[in-house]
Design a protein around this motif. Structure first.
Motif, PDB file in Angstrom:
ATOM      1  N   MET A 140     -32.489 -29.428  18.351  1.00  0.00           N
ATOM      2  CA  MET A 140     -33.468 -30.476  18.034  1.00  0.00           C
ATOM      3  C   MET A 140     -34.864 -30.041  18.457  1.00  0.00           C
ATOM      4  O   MET A 140     -35.030 -29.393  19.471  1.00  0.00           O
ATOM      5  CB  MET A 140     -33.166 -31.760  18.815  1.00  0.00           C
ATOM      6  CG  MET A 140     -32.100 -32.626  18.297  1.00  0.00           C
ATOM      7  SD  MET A 140     -32.115 -34.152  19.299  1.00  0.00           S
ATOM      8  CE  MET A 140     -30.749 -35.010  18.585  1.00  0.00           C
ATOM      9  N   SER A 141     -35.850 -30.473  17.692  1.00  0.00           N
ATOM     10  CA  SER A 141     -37.231 -30.251  18.109  1.00  0.00           C
ATOM     11  C   SER A 141     -37.514 -31.160  19.307  1.00  0.00           C
ATOM     12  O   SER A 141     -36.788 -32.127  19.552  1.00  0.00           O
ATOM     13  CB  SER A 141     -38.191 -30.590  16.968  1.00  0.00           C
ATOM     14  OG  SER A 141     -38.197 -31.990  16.724  1.00  0.00           O
ATOM     15  N   ARG A 142     -38.571 -30.877  20.039  1.00  0.00           N
ATOM     16  CA  ARG A 142     -38.957 -31.719  21.192  1.00  0.00           C
ATOM     17  C   ARG A 142     -39.196 -33.164  20.752  1.00  0.00           C
ATOM     18  O   ARG A 142     -38.841 -34.101  21.445  1.00  0.00           O
ATOM     19  CB  ARG A 142     -40.211 -31.164  21.876  1.00  0.00           C
ATOM     20  CG  ARG A 142     -39.948 -29.973  22.740  1.00  0.00           C
ATOM     21  CD  ARG A 142     -39.315 -30.418  24.033  1.00  0.00           C
ATOM     22  NE  ARG A 142     -38.973 -29.257  24.834  1.00  0.00           N
ATOM     23  CZ  ARG A 142     -38.079 -29.273  25.787  1.00  0.00           C
ATOM     24  NH1 ARG A 142     -37.442 -30.375  26.086  1.00  0.00           N
ATOM     25  NH2 ARG A 142     -37.811 -28.186  26.465  1.00  0.00           N
ATOM     26  N   ILE A 143     -39.813 -33.326  19.598  1.00  0.00           N
ATOM     27  CA  ILE A 143     -40.080 -34.678  19.103  1.00  0.00           C
ATOM     28  C   ILE A 143     -38.773 -35.424  18.836  1.00  0.00           C
ATOM     29  O   ILE A 143     -38.619 -36.582  19.215  1.00  0.00           O
ATOM     30  CB  ILE A 143     -40.960 -34.638  17.832  1.00  0.00           C
ATOM     31  CG1 ILE A 143     -42.359 -34.149  18.210  1.00  0.00           C
ATOM     32  CG2 ILE A 143     -41.015 -35.994  17.149  1.00  0.00           C
ATOM     33  CD1 ILE A 143     -43.257 -33.855  17.037  1.00  0.00           C
ATOM     34  N   LYS A 144     -37.820 -34.768  18.197  1.00  0.00           N
ATOM     35  CA  LYS A 144     -36.520 -35.394  17.920  1.00  0.00           C
ATOM     36  C   LYS A 144     -35.783 -35.723  19.220  1.00  0.00           C
ATOM     37  O   LYS A 144     -35.101 -36.749  19.317  1.00  0.00           O
ATOM     38  CB  LYS A 144     -35.655 -34.489  17.038  1.00  0.00           C
ATOM     39  CG  LYS A 144     -36.167 -34.352  15.631  1.00  0.00           C
ATOM     40  CD  LYS A 144     -35.978 -35.642  14.865  1.00  0.00           C
ATOM     41  CE  LYS A 144     -36.397 -35.478  13.425  1.00  0.00           C
ATOM     42  NZ  LYS A 144     -36.515 -36.757  12.734  1.00  0.00           N
ATOM     43  N   GLN A 145     -35.904 -34.855  20.226  1.00  0.00           N
ATOM     44  CA  GLN A 145     -35.276 -35.126  21.519  1.00  0.00           C
ATOM     45  C   GLN A 145     -35.870 -36.378  22.146  1.00  0.00           C
ATOM     46  O   GLN A 145     -35.142 -37.240  22.651  1.00  0.00           O
ATOM     47  CB  GLN A 145     -35.448 -33.928  22.449  1.00  0.00           C
ATOM     48  CG  GLN A 145     -34.670 -32.713  22.009  1.00  0.00           C
ATOM     49  CD  GLN A 145     -34.980 -31.479  22.836  1.00  0.00           C
ATOM     50  OE1 GLN A 145     -35.686 -31.537  23.841  1.00  0.00           O
ATOM     51  NE2 GLN A 145     -34.450 -30.337  22.415  1.00  0.00           N
ATOM     52  N   GLN A 146     -37.186 -36.499  22.104  1.00  0.00           N
ATOM     53  CA  GLN A 146     -37.861 -37.680  22.648  1.00  0.00           C
ATOM     54  C   GLN A 146     -37.435 -38.935  21.884  1.00  0.00           C
ATOM     55  O   GLN A 146     -37.150 -39.964  22.481  1.00  0.00           O
ATOM     56  CB  GLN A 146     -39.388 -37.512  22.550  1.00  0.00           C
ATOM     57  CG  GLN A 146     -39.927 -36.305  23.280  1.00  0.00           C
ATOM     58  CD  GLN A 146     -40.415 -36.604  24.664  1.00  0.00           C
ATOM     59  OE1 GLN A 146     -40.993 -37.641  24.892  1.00  0.00           O
ATOM     60  NE2 GLN A 146     -40.164 -35.707  25.588  1.00  0.00           N
ATOM     61  N   GLN A 147     -37.367 -38.838  20.567  1.00  0.00           N
ATOM     62  CA  GLN A 147     -36.955 -39.973  19.749  1.00  0.00           C
ATOM     63  C   GLN A 147     -35.521 -40.390  20.066  1.00  0.00           C
ATOM     64  O   GLN A 147     -35.203 -41.583  20.057  1.00  0.00           O
ATOM     65  CB  GLN A 147     -37.096 -39.642  18.264  1.00  0.00           C
ATOM     66  CG  GLN A 147     -38.539 -39.536  17.817  1.00  0.00           C
ATOM     67  CD  GLN A 147     -38.690 -38.998  16.394  1.00  0.00           C
ATOM     68  OE1 GLN A 147     -37.791 -38.363  15.840  1.00  0.00           O
ATOM     69  NE2 GLN A 147     -39.855 -39.254  15.805  1.00  0.00           N
ATOM     70  N   ALA A 148     -34.665 -39.405  20.356  1.00  0.00           N
ATOM     71  CA  ALA A 148     -33.277 -39.710  20.690  1.00  0.00           C
ATOM     72  C   ALA A 148     -33.193 -40.531  21.977  1.00  0.00           C
ATOM     73  O   ALA A 148     -32.328 -41.405  22.103  1.00  0.00           O
ATOM     74  CB  ALA A 148     -32.472 -38.416  20.821  1.00  0.00           C
ATOM     75  N   ILE A 149     -34.084 -40.265  22.917  1.00  0.00           N
ATOM     76  CA  ILE A 149     -34.112 -41.023  24.172  1.00  0.00           C
ATOM     77  C   ILE A 149     -34.716 -42.411  23.950  1.00  0.00           C
ATOM     78  O   ILE A 149     -34.198 -43.415  24.445  1.00  0.00           O
ATOM     79  CB  ILE A 149     -34.914 -40.268  25.258  1.00  0.00           C
ATOM     80  CG1 ILE A 149     -34.225 -38.949  25.621  1.00  0.00           C
ATOM     81  CG2 ILE A 149     -35.130 -41.141  26.486  1.00  0.00           C
ATOM     82  CD1 ILE A 149     -32.873 -39.088  26.296  1.00  0.00           C
ATOM     83  N   TYR A 150     -35.788 -42.479  23.192  1.00  0.00           N
ATOM     84  CA  TYR A 150     -36.448 -43.770  22.952  1.00  0.00           C
ATOM     85  C   TYR A 150     -35.562 -44.753  22.182  1.00  0.00           C
ATOM     86  O   TYR A 150     -35.591 -45.954  22.445  1.00  0.00           O
ATOM     87  CB  TYR A 150     -37.759 -43.584  22.178  1.00  0.00           C
ATOM     88  CG  TYR A 150     -38.928 -43.223  23.031  1.00  0.00           C
ATOM     89  CD1 TYR A 150     -39.422 -44.100  23.989  1.00  0.00           C
ATOM     90  CD2 TYR A 150     -39.560 -41.998  22.886  1.00  0.00           C
ATOM     91  CE1 TYR A 150     -40.507 -43.759  24.782  1.00  0.00           C
ATOM     92  CE2 TYR A 150     -40.655 -41.653  23.675  1.00  0.00           C
ATOM     93  CZ  TYR A 150     -41.118 -42.548  24.613  1.00  0.00           C
ATOM     94  OH  TYR A 150     -42.184 -42.212  25.390  1.00  0.00           O
ATOM     95  N   ALA A 151     -34.792 -44.264  21.207  1.00  0.00           N
ATOM     96  CA  ALA A 151     -34.043 -45.142  20.304  1.00  0.00           C
ATOM     97  C   ALA A 151     -33.146 -46.151  21.034  1.00  0.00           C
ATOM     98  O   ALA A 151     -33.255 -47.349  20.789  1.00  0.00           O
ATOM     99  CB  ALA A 151     -33.243 -44.314  19.306  1.00  0.00           C
ATOM    100  N   PRO A 152     -32.259 -45.722  21.957  1.00  0.00           N
ATOM    101  CA  PRO A 152     -31.402 -46.718  22.607  1.00  0.00           C
ATOM    102  C   PRO A 152     -32.141 -47.617  23.602  1.00  0.00           C
ATOM    103  O   PRO A 152     -31.608 -48.636  24.027  1.00  0.00           O
ATOM    104  CB  PRO A 152     -30.330 -45.879  23.316  1.00  0.00           C
ATOM    105  CG  PRO A 152     -30.854 -44.497  23.374  1.00  0.00           C
ATOM    106  CD  PRO A 152     -31.884 -44.363  22.298  1.00  0.00           C
ATOM    107  N   LEU A 153     -33.370 -47.265  23.951  1.00  0.00           N
ATOM    108  CA  LEU A 153     -34.160 -48.059  24.903  1.00  0.00           C
ATOM    109  C   LEU A 153     -35.195 -48.954  24.213  1.00  0.00           C
ATOM    110  O   LEU A 153     -35.953 -49.659  24.889  1.00  0.00           O
ATOM    111  CB  LEU A 153     -34.878 -47.122  25.885  1.00  0.00           C
ATOM    112  CG  LEU A 153     -33.982 -46.254  26.755  1.00  0.00           C
ATOM    113  CD1 LEU A 153     -34.821 -45.271  27.556  1.00  0.00           C
ATOM    114  CD2 LEU A 153     -33.127 -47.111  27.681  1.00  0.00           C
TER     115      LEU A 153
END
Length: 85
Positions: free
Chosen positions: A40-53
Motif C-alpha cells: 500500500m502507498s502511505r496515503i492508502k495506509q493512512q486511509q486504512a487507519i482513518y476508515a474504522p475511526l
C-alpha cells in the motif's frame, strides 16, 4: 476516547498484528503493524487507519491523530534502529 478502545477498533477492523495507541491530551499517536499494509502507498495506509475511526472523528470523540504504519518486517527493523516501546 480511551487508547484501548482505539486499539480494539483498529485490531478488529484491520486484523493488525500489533497496535499501540498513546495519548497526549487530545492528540493520539497510533503505531500499527500488519501485513495489510504490504504494497500500500502511505496515503492508502493512512486511509486504512482513518476508515474504522471515522465515526469517532466526526463525533469529535477523537480529535488529532498521528499515524505510523509498518509491515511486520518493517516493524522489526524500526524497533531495532529507532523506536523502542
Amino acid at each position: 476516547m480511551d487508547c484501548k478502545q482505539i486499539e480494539e477498533i483498529l485490531t478488529q477492523a484491520l486484523g493488525l498484528e500489533e497496535v499501540h495507541v498513546t495519548s497526549d491530551g487530545s492528540h493520539y499517536q497510533v503505531v500499527a503493524v500488519g501485513e495489510c499494509f504490504d504494497g500500500m502507498s502511505r496515503i492508502k495506509q493512512q486511509q486504512a487507519i482513518y476508515a474504522p475511526l471515522m465515526d469517532q472523528i466526526t463525533s469529535g470523540a477523537l480529535h488529532a491523530l498521528s499515524i505510523k504504519t509498518f509491515t511486520p518486517t518493517q516493524w522489526k527493523r524500526e524497533k531495532i534502529f529507532n523506536m523502542p516501546l
